[in-house]
Design an enzyme around this catalytic site. Structure first.
Site, PDB file in Angstrom:
ATOM      1  N   ASP A 245       0.735  -1.110  -0.130  1.00 57.34           N
ATOM      2  CA  ASP A 245       0.040  -0.143   0.173  1.00 57.34           C
ATOM      3  C   ASP A 245       0.771   1.354  -0.037  1.00 57.34           C
ATOM      4  O   ASP A 245       1.523   1.709   0.952  1.00 57.34           O
ATOM      5  CB  ASP A 245      -0.718  -0.089   1.279  1.00 57.34           C
ATOM      6  N   ARG A 248      -0.148   4.339   2.166  1.00 56.74           N
ATOM      7  CA  ARG A 248       0.031   4.269   3.494  1.00 56.74           C
ATOM      8  C   ARG A 248       1.488   4.475   3.793  1.00 56.74           C
ATOM      9  O   ARG A 248       1.992   5.100   4.647  1.00 56.74           O
ATOM     10  CB  ARG A 248      -0.508   2.979   3.871  1.00 56.74           C
ATOM     11  N   ASP A 294       5.882  -5.357  19.422  1.00 50.11           N
ATOM     12  CA  ASP A 294       4.910  -6.117  18.851  1.00 50.11           C
ATOM     13  C   ASP A 294       4.598  -7.353  19.489  1.00 50.11           C
ATOM     14  O   ASP A 294       5.418  -7.812  20.035  1.00 50.11           O
ATOM     15  CB  ASP A 294       5.153  -6.270  17.442  1.00 50.11           C
ATOM     16  N   SER A 296       2.811 -10.022  18.032  1.00 53.86           N
ATOM     17  CA  SER A 296       2.809 -11.031  17.136  1.00 53.86           C
ATOM     18  C   SER A 296       4.184 -11.696  16.734  1.00 53.86           C
ATOM     19  O   SER A 296       5.151 -11.165  16.925  1.00 53.86           O
ATOM     20  CB  SER A 296       2.222 -10.551  16.011  1.00 53.86           C
ATOM     21  N   GLU A 338       0.884   2.868  13.320  1.00 47.51           N
ATOM     22  CA  GLU A 338       0.027   2.523  11.994  1.00 47.51           C
ATOM     23  C   GLU A 338      -1.018   1.543  12.718  1.00 47.51           C
ATOM     24  O   GLU A 338      -0.748   0.692  12.706  1.00 47.51           O
ATOM     25  CB  GLU A 338       0.730   2.117  10.772  1.00 47.51           C
ATOM     26  N   GLU A 347     -10.756  -2.693  15.326  1.00 50.01           N
ATOM     27  CA  GLU A 347      -9.714  -3.632  16.112  1.00 50.01           C
ATOM     28  C   GLU A 347      -9.042  -2.732  17.422  1.00 50.01           C
ATOM     29  O   GLU A 347      -8.561  -3.253  18.115  1.00 50.01           O
ATOM     30  CB  GLU A 347      -8.195  -3.376  15.130  1.00 50.01           C
ATOM     31  N   HIS A 488      -5.240  -0.246   1.141  1.00 52.46           N
ATOM     32  CA  HIS A 488      -5.812  -1.495   1.688  1.00 52.46           C
ATOM     33  C   HIS A 488      -6.947  -1.213   2.552  1.00 52.46           C
ATOM     34  O   HIS A 488      -7.703  -2.239   2.913  1.00 52.46           O
ATOM     35  CB  HIS A 488      -4.564  -2.119   2.179  1.00 52.46           C
TER      36      HIS A 488
END
Length: 540
Positions: A245, A248, A294, A296, A338, A347, A488
């Site tokens: 993207d 972005r 993060d 994840s 972001e 979210e 996106h």
């Protein structure tokens, strides 16, 4: 970036399945009273509400719901299992009101999550709202007691405890067991990590100097309530989509690289760093150090990426929830993230950014992006409406019109042709991320859409604009609206049950509310009210 969501819509009228704005069945209704016929758990009696049904069960079957919930330590999930177990197995009520100290509930299996009766009102009852502070007596006034058998060698001794003493003992045993499990788990994890480090060291010694060696993979990570959410960001596909993207990614790049004077020698925190692209932009812009956080699994690839680009001395990456990790700096100068989802707030990642702001940002520091707006517009897109809604009126010669409502509940996120926009846009909400509060992220606000040509409104769309501006010599902004280069995020489309005819110059005035779904705080409940009608969507 938000994973593709589903929308649910509530409608109630005889013709359109819409309902008047005086209806009082909004998602945010705080009442726990469920009105409607509900069958007894143990006999064929029918009661007019859940509360009357529980009174009946206590009077006629000696089954106290508050006592059973306390006895078995029920939460909302185990309560649902219990209701389905009783409906399916039809046990004697007395068997549910007694428990051995180590006994698992008979409804322990996840098989009992499947509803016996999908229309069962008891499955909707908010059991966690019950006041269970005083349930130590039965309806007849007798003190609830439990017998415990103590074994010392070959001798046995029976003692009788009050229900409060029983639960105090049970809690102590559970705490001790939990500590033992955690200690054993920590030891096992440490041993596994040691073996992995030993294996990695052997590879380093045997490898050619030019071969880079990545970090060992850490297993058995602690799970939390957001496991599935963070797991969605562990896959490369979603990051590939975001990095492709250009609107972005290049906006974030230009904001930092073209404002290097602002970033020079600053400490920067990147919330939800993903692959580390924003952290590397910040380091390249002149930041003295960048901390990326993060939860994840992608964080391990980000570590490789940072090393591959020779930035490991300027960027520190931490795995974990922002709310739980310890940063190497007490305060930071700039926070970047972001965090935007569909309709901006889907979210709920902005909540975490605001927590980081309040905990780590120095006085006078800034959060970027700093200004965000949400806008609405109406479209006349008959082609999209025919494809998604009218299709079900004739499917290979058969009518499936009953699925129209289901399709609307699954409203789409799509790229909308700007030529189909039939009204001027209307900004419904603006957020200043440097000062707004988490409570501001739920709102109820008016809107007014001015029709710019005759046509039939088939949907209302939502989109957002992002600004990097305060204190910068080169402000940057971008839009996710239909008039701009597609991103996106696309546009959020709220399809109408029937097209709405309008003429040029007409104003469509109404209210929009946006609230978090109590069942899933990362999803949203959107309500649109106009022309005396209300339309509710659940984005999840």
């Amino acid at each position: 970036m938000a994973a593709l969501e589903d929308f649910s819509v509530s409608m109630d009228s005889e013709e359109d399945e819409w309902y008047d704005e005086d209806d009082d069945d909004e998602e945010d209704d705080e009442s726990n009273e469920l009105i409607g016929p509900v069958k007894c758990l143990f006999c064929d009696s029918i009661q007019s509400s859940a509360s009357l049904l529980f009174d009946h069960c206590q009077d006629k079957h000696d089954f106290s719901i508050s006592h059973v919930c306390r006895l078995w330590n029920l939460d909302s999930i185990s309560y649902i299992k219990m209701i389905n177990f009783i409906r399916l197995k039809k046990p004697c009520s007395s068997n549910l009101c007694n428990r051995n100290i180590e006994q698992q509930p008979p409804w322990y299996s996840d098989d009992f999550m499947k509803p016996v009766d999908p229309e069962d009102l008891l499955l909707q009852y908010d059991i966690e709202s019950l006041n269970m502070d005083d349930i130590s007596t039965q309806p007849n006034g007798q003190t609830l007691k439990s017998d415990i058998i103590l074994v010392n060698g070959g001798d046995k001794e029976k003692i009788t405890l009050s229900i409060s003493e029983y639960h105090e003992l049970l809690n102590k045993i559970q705490v001790s067991e939990s500590r033992a499990i955690v200690a054993e788990s920590d030891l096992q994890t440490a041993l596994e990590d040691m073996n992995k480090l030993r294996s990695a060291a052997q590879k380093i010694m045997l490898a050619e100097p030019s071969v880079p060696v990545g970090p060992p993979s850490i297993q058995n990570l602690q799970q939390d309530e957001d496991e599935s959410y963070f797991d969605s960001y562990s896959h490369f596909g979603i990051h590939h989509q975001m990095l492709q993207d250009k609107v972005r990614t290049e906006s974030y790049r230009d904001f930092m690289l073209e404002n290097g004077d602002y970033f020079k020698d600053k400490i920067v925190l990147d919330v939800g760093c993903g692959t580390g692209i924003l952290s590397m932009f910040a380091a390249k812009a002149g930041a003295s150090h960048v901390i990326g956080v993060d939860q994840s699994e992608i964080i391990y690839q980000a570590m490789d990426i940072v090393r591959e680009n020779g930035l490991h001395d300027k960027i520190t990456l931490l795995k974990g929830r922002l709310e739980d990790v310890d940063l190497p700096y007490e305060k930071v100068d700039i926070i970047i993230s972001e965090w935007m989802g569909y309709f901006l707030l889907f979210e709920s990642m902005l909540d975490t950014v605001l927590v980081a702001r309040d905990k780590y940002l120095k006085p006078g520091g800034m959060v970027f992006p700093d200004i965000c707006t949400i806008s609405l517009a109406a479209i006349a897109n008959q082609k999209l409406y025919d494809k998604d809604v009218n299709f079900w009126d004739d499917v290979y010669g058969f009518k499936m019109s009953c699925l129209r409502t289901e399709v609307i509940k699954e409203s789409c996120v799509d790229i909308i042709d700007n030529k189909t926009v039939i009204t001027d846009p209307c900004v419904i909400k603006e957020f200043d991320v440097s000062v707004c509060k988490i409570s501001d992220l739920q709102f109820n606000t008016p809107f007014s859409l001015t029709v710019n040509r005759d046509g039939d409104i088939t949907a209302i769309i939502g989109y957002f604009n992002i600004y990097f501006k305060k204190g910068l010599t080169k402000p940057i902004e971008f839009s996710t609206g239909p008039e701009s280069t597609p991103t996106h995020w696309k546009q959020t489309v709220f399809l109408l049950p029937k097209p709405l005819p309008v003429v040029k110059g007409e104003k469509l005035d109404g209210m929009i509310s946006c609230k978090k779904n109590r069942k899933d705080p990362r999803s949203l409940v959107i309500s649109l009210t106009y022309n005396g009608l209300k339309h509710c969507y659940i984005m999840e």
